[in-house]
Write a protein that holds these residues in place. Structure first.
Motif, PDB file in Angstrom:
ATOM      1  N   THR A 163       8.438  -2.560  -3.866  1.00 46.42           N
ATOM      2  CA  THR A 163       8.005  -2.413  -5.266  1.00 46.42           C
ATOM      3  C   THR A 163       6.702  -1.631  -5.386  1.00 46.42           C
ATOM      4  OG1 THR A 163       6.820  -4.520  -5.319  1.00 46.42           O
ATOM      5  CG2 THR A 163       9.150  -4.555  -5.957  1.00 46.42           C
TER       6      THR A 163
ATOM      7  N   ALA B 182      -1.380  -0.206 -12.119  1.00 41.31           N
ATOM      8  CA  ALA B 182      -0.618  -1.465 -11.996  1.00 41.31           C
ATOM      9  C   ALA B 182      -1.209  -2.594 -12.838  1.00 41.31           C
ATOM     10  CB  ALA B 182      -0.539  -1.885 -10.535  1.00 41.31           C
TER      11      ALA B 182
ATOM     12  N   ARG C  94       3.945  -2.870 -15.924  1.00 41.96           N
ATOM     13  CA  ARG C  94       4.490  -3.991 -15.156  1.00 41.96           C
ATOM     14  C   ARG C  94       5.818  -4.471 -15.754  1.00 41.96           C
ATOM     15  NH1 ARG C  94       1.052  -5.073 -11.341  1.00 41.96           N
ATOM     16  NH2 ARG C  94       2.565  -6.527 -10.514  1.00 41.96           N
TER      17      ARG C  94
ATOM     18  N   ARG D  73      -6.726  -8.858 -11.795  1.00 42.55           N
ATOM     19  CA  ARG D  73      -6.161  -8.365 -13.055  1.00 42.55           C
ATOM     20  C   ARG D  73      -5.589  -9.540 -13.863  1.00 42.55           C
ATOM     21  NH1 ARG D  73      -1.841  -5.618  -9.667  1.00 42.55           N
ATOM     22  NH2 ARG D  73      -0.412  -7.337  -9.338  1.00 42.55           N
TER      23      ARG D  73
HETATM   24  O1   DC Z   1       2.384  -2.294  -1.552  1.00 47.79           O
HETATM   25  P1   DC Z   1       1.549  -1.039  -1.874  1.00 47.79           P
HETATM   26  O2   DC Z   1       0.236  -1.006  -1.169  1.00 47.79           O
HETATM   27  O3   DC Z   1       2.313   0.232  -1.686  1.00 47.79           O
HETATM   28  O4   DC Z   1       1.255  -1.190  -3.447  1.00 47.79           O
HETATM   29  C1   DC Z   1       0.486  -0.255  -4.140  1.00 47.79           C
HETATM   30  C2   DC Z   1      -0.216  -0.920  -5.316  1.00 47.79           C
HETATM   31  O5   DC Z   1       0.749  -1.253  -6.316  1.00 47.79           O
HETATM   32  C3   DC Z   1      -0.986  -2.183  -5.035  1.00 47.79           C
HETATM   33  O6   DC Z   1      -2.348  -1.933  -4.742  1.00 47.79           O
HETATM   34  C4   DC Z   1      -0.839  -2.983  -6.295  1.00 47.79           C
HETATM   35  C5   DC Z   1       0.399  -2.464  -6.943  1.00 47.79           C
HETATM   36  N1   DC Z   1       1.525  -3.384  -6.864  1.00 47.79           N
HETATM   37  C6   DC Z   1       1.612  -4.361  -7.808  1.00 47.79           C
HETATM   38  O7   DC Z   1       0.703  -4.508  -8.634  1.00 47.79           O
HETATM   39  N2   DC Z   1       2.688  -5.192  -7.850  1.00 47.79           N
HETATM   40  C7   DC Z   1       3.670  -5.065  -6.954  1.00 47.79           C
HETATM   41  N3   DC Z   1       4.729  -5.876  -7.024  1.00 47.79           N
HETATM   42  C8   DC Z   1       3.601  -4.063  -5.958  1.00 47.79           C
HETATM   43  C9   DC Z   1       2.497  -3.254  -5.933  1.00 47.79           C
END
Ligand code: DC
Length: 229
Positions: free
Chosen positions: A35, A108, A114, A192
């Motif tokens: 995700t 995000a 979201r 957040r």
């Molecule tokens: O897993 P990642 O490091 O590739 O995710 C990138 C950013 O996306 C992470 O810093 C926060 C956001 N994220 C999120 O808020 N909710 C999720 N389910 C997946 C990622």
């Protein structure tokens, strides 16, 4: 036939969530969904459209354009995982850069972003047999997931791993910048308002600062197999 379950893997950035999720999906014949790639693709779109830069964020502009963003995972049999497509373009490489990592947590935070992505994620997991990794999978996307894992490890260990990965991808980065990015994202992701990163009460916690990827995989596989029966 074995019962199919949903496996939710959450945790801090660069804790090896995707490595573990991919291994489990391969072993169990499940679908793997990253995700983070979806939040990264929306961020890339926002950067290209001029909605976000290091010193500015046109939040409303991005919200109004969300309908124009289409995200799709397309399985690549050579790589044995699904690559991220943004409006029919393969952006798998572009979304892994440090510049996207530096802005993704800000994007995000937006509840409308979201909501759009969570809806799509729920659909992808509807039929179970899925391993999904992210930040809110066990708390928001699949609160009823049969197996929830929450991953953590020391920030320095995580930054070292991420730095090595980026260098191997040929990116010019400094360890200091990568370390700062890990710390900054941890802070934004846990503070957040909408769906902050928290361990679900029923999640199994895994700190992998000092255990190998293989040991960790084997432990989680045992848990999954117990549930699958
Ligand atoms: O897993 P990642 O490091 O590739 O995710 C990138 C950013 O996306 C992470 O810093 C926060 C956001 N994220 C999120 O808020 N909710 C999720 N389910 C997946 C990622």
């Amino acid at each position: 036939m074995d019962k199919k379950i949903t496996i939710a893997i959450d945790g801090f950035s660069s804790t090896g969530k995707s490595t573990l999720a991919k291994q489990l999906a391969r072993q169990l014949g499940y679908v793997y969904v990253d995700t983070g790639a979806m939040y990264r693709a929306v961020t890339l779109y926002a950067m290209r459209s001029g909605f976000i830069a290091a010193d500015s964020f046109d939040r409303e502009g991005l919200i109004e354009s969300l309908g124009a963003i289409s995200l799709k995972f397309v399985y690549n049999p050579d790589l044995e995982f699904a690559e991220m497509f943004l409006n029919d373009e393969n952006v798998e490489k572009e979304i892994r850069t440090l510049s996207v990592s530096q802005l993704v947590s800000i994007v995000a935070e937006v509840p409308q972003v979201r909501a759009k992505l969570v809806e799509q994620q729920k659909q992808m997991g509807e039929r179970k047999g899925v391993v999904m990794d992210g930040r809110d999978i066990g708390t928001v996307v699949f609160p009823n997931a049969e197996l929830k894992v929450f991953m953590n490890s020391a920030a320095g260990v995580r930054a070292q791993r991420r730095f090595k990965e980026l260098v191997e991808l040929g990116q010019e980065v400094t360890y200091e910048d990568v370390y700062k990015n890990v710390i900054d994202r941890d802070y934004i992701d846990t503070h957040r308002e909408d769906s902050p990163l928290v361990k679900a009460e029923d999640a199994v916690e895994m700190d992998n600062s000092y255990i190998s990827k293989q040991e960790q995989f084997e432990k989680v596989l045992v848990l999954a197999k117990e549930l699958i029966g």
